[in-house]
Design an enzyme around this catalytic site. Structure first.
Site, PDB file in Angstrom:
ATOM      1  N   ARG A   1     -10.385 -14.608   4.782  1.00 55.59           N
ATOM      2  CA  ARG A   1      -9.014 -14.198   4.469  1.00 55.59           C
ATOM      3  C   ARG A   1      -8.749 -14.256   2.963  1.00 55.59           C
ATOM      4  NH1 ARG A   1      -4.433 -17.382   4.592  1.00 55.59           N
ATOM      5  NH2 ARG A   1      -5.455 -18.960   5.890  1.00 55.59           N
TER       6      ARG A   1
ATOM      7  N   TYR B   1       5.980   9.093   1.442  1.00 58.49           N
ATOM      8  CA  TYR B   1       5.259   9.012   2.704  1.00 58.49           C
ATOM      9  C   TYR B   1       6.165   8.352   3.747  1.00 58.49           C
ATOM     10  CZ  TYR B   1       2.100   6.917   6.135  1.00 58.49           C
ATOM     11  OH  TYR B   1       1.517   6.501   7.294  1.00 58.49           O
TER      12      TYR B   1
ATOM     13  N   ASP C   1       1.706   4.917  -5.741  1.00 57.47           N
ATOM     14  CA  ASP C   1       0.748   5.250  -4.680  1.00 57.47           C
ATOM     15  C   ASP C   1      -0.092   6.421  -5.175  1.00 57.47           C
ATOM     16  OD1 ASP C   1      -0.611   6.195  -2.436  1.00 57.47           O
ATOM     17  OD2 ASP C   1       1.009   5.677  -1.065  1.00 57.47           O
TER      18      ASP C   1
ATOM     19  N   LYS D   1      -8.292   7.102   3.336  1.00 58.95           N
ATOM     20  CA  LYS D   1      -8.289   8.516   3.001  1.00 58.95           C
ATOM     21  C   LYS D   1      -9.504   8.878   2.133  1.00 58.95           C
ATOM     22  CE  LYS D   1      -4.200   8.541   5.052  1.00 58.95           C
ATOM     23  NZ  LYS D   1      -3.810   7.130   5.204  1.00 58.95           N
TER      24      LYS D   1
END
Length: 390
Positions: free
Chosen positions: A57, A110, A182, A207
């Site tokens: 983590r 988005y 972004d 992506k």
């Protein structure tokens, strides 16, 4: 120690050291934790992002390799990889904002980001003001004493509006605000927002960076070590950590990013240009077209204009549904940035959480179709689109 029994030996398998050579590609470290000989070293490792590896983590060698690779491409001081693009976005927003804070975001966003901002408003009393992505004066006019952050997209999803990053980030910096960009649609090959004054850059690595439709992941890159350490501490509490296997696949995909982006962009240019002349299409939204409102800004900021665009069909929603059920090579599926061409209806998929008024503010109509162009031969793609339009 006495000789170990088979039950113990199957747990503690030998690990051959790698000496006087190194692997060509980054190995996959598929482990949840790491062993220490010194308790003090372990304790120190849990308190900083650049120390020895201690727990999955916190970090992992494969994950850190991805973080360093993307940070290097973006010109950052450090990065935090996460389990999804929204994981990166929410890690940044929740790590930097407090109840009662105010943020300024561009209008065209988005759908997942817009939904996250609406949730901040509803649950935490954060207020949001939307401004045009190209207007620093509107940004300055929207500032309040409690304003903390500016949120932009290099190329917006799905209307492909291009933010004037130099002007908007400069305004944010003079006002003492953190600017978040972004950069998923552009990738570091078309734009590096840190070079234009951005403080934080986020990507959905699902992506273009991974590029093969087999990964879900995200990453946040920080321009300064101070911001990096601040958000890293929150990220390990939030638990949005990247999976090592996903990080390994993303590293593998990134090695062909330059080749793929060149083809994505050239294919998009051919399709967008032809669609703009088709009688069934009322508008094409791709910043490489002179008719696009961001054409001038995009020409100054970007060397090419990306592989995603949207277009409006004259027949509205019914025409959009007929088109998407008629394409054969282009696939009706979510996401983008893979080698195959994908299409979807934003109003009912990526932006389905928005109200009719919010959709209108984003410029998304009932007949708007988004195309994420793959790397197939462009004439094959055009033949498929043309027969679907017919």
């Amino acid at each position: 120690m006495t000789p170990l029994r088979p039950e113990t030996r199957t747990v503690h398998l030998p690990q051959p050291p790698v000496e006087q050579s190194r692997p060509i590609t980054m190995p996959l470290y598929q482990t949840s934790g790491f062993v220490f000989d010194d308790p003090a070293v372990m304790a120190d490792a849990m308190g900083r992002p650049d120390g020895p590896f201690v727990y999955g983590r916190y970090s992992n060698p494969t994950v850190r390799s991805l973080e360093q690779a993307v940070s290097d491409l973006e010109g950052g001081a450090g990065a935090v990889a996460t389990g999804s693009g929204m994981g990166a976005i929410n890690t940044v927003l929740l790590g930097l904002l407090q109840p009662g804070d105010h943020l300024i975001a561009q209008r065209s966003l988005y759908g997942g980001t817009a939904a996250a901002l609406n949730d901040l408003v509803a649950r935490f009393g954060v207020t949001v003001t939307h401004v045009p992505e190209h207007d620093p004066d509107a940004l300055r006019a929207a500032v309040r004493p409690e304003t903390k952050l500016v949120y932009l997209e290099t190329i917006s999803n799905p209307m492909t509006l291009v933010a004037d990053l130099p002007a908007m980030c400069a305004a944010a910096r003079e006002l003492g605000l953190v600017s978040v960009v972004d950069n998923t649609f552009a990738t570091p090959l078309l734009c590096r927002p840190v070079e234009h004054g951005a403080d934080i850059v986020v990507h959905s690595t699902t992506k273009y960076l991974s590029g093969h439709t087999d990964v879900v992941g995200g990453i946040a890159v920080f321009a300064t070590g101070e911001l990096y350490r601040k958000v890293w501490h929150y990220a390990i509490e939030l638990g949005a950590s990247a999976d090592p296997f996903a990080a390994w696949l993303t590293l593998r995909g990134m090695q062909t990013l330059a080749l793929r982006m060149e083809r994505h962009c050239s294919n998009a240019r051919l399709l967008a240009t032809r669609l703009a002349e088709h009688p069934a299409v009322t508008a094409v939204h791709w910043p490489g077209l002179p008719s696009h409102p961001s054409y001038e800004i995009a020409g100054k900021l970007l060397p090419d204009f990306g592989g995603v665009f949207s277009f409006d069909l004259a027949g509205g929603r019914a025409a959009g549904e007929r088109f998407m059920s008629s394409v054969r090579l282009a696939l009706l599926a979510p996401s983008l940035g893979g080698v195959e061409t994908l299409t979807l209806h934003p109003a009912t998929t990526s932006h389905r959480s928005l109200s009719a008024d919010e959709l209108a503010r984003h410029g998304i109509g009932e007949g708007t179709v988004r195309i994420a162009v793959g790397i197939e031969h462009p004439e094959d793609l055009w033949a498929d689109i043309e027969q679907a339009l017919a």
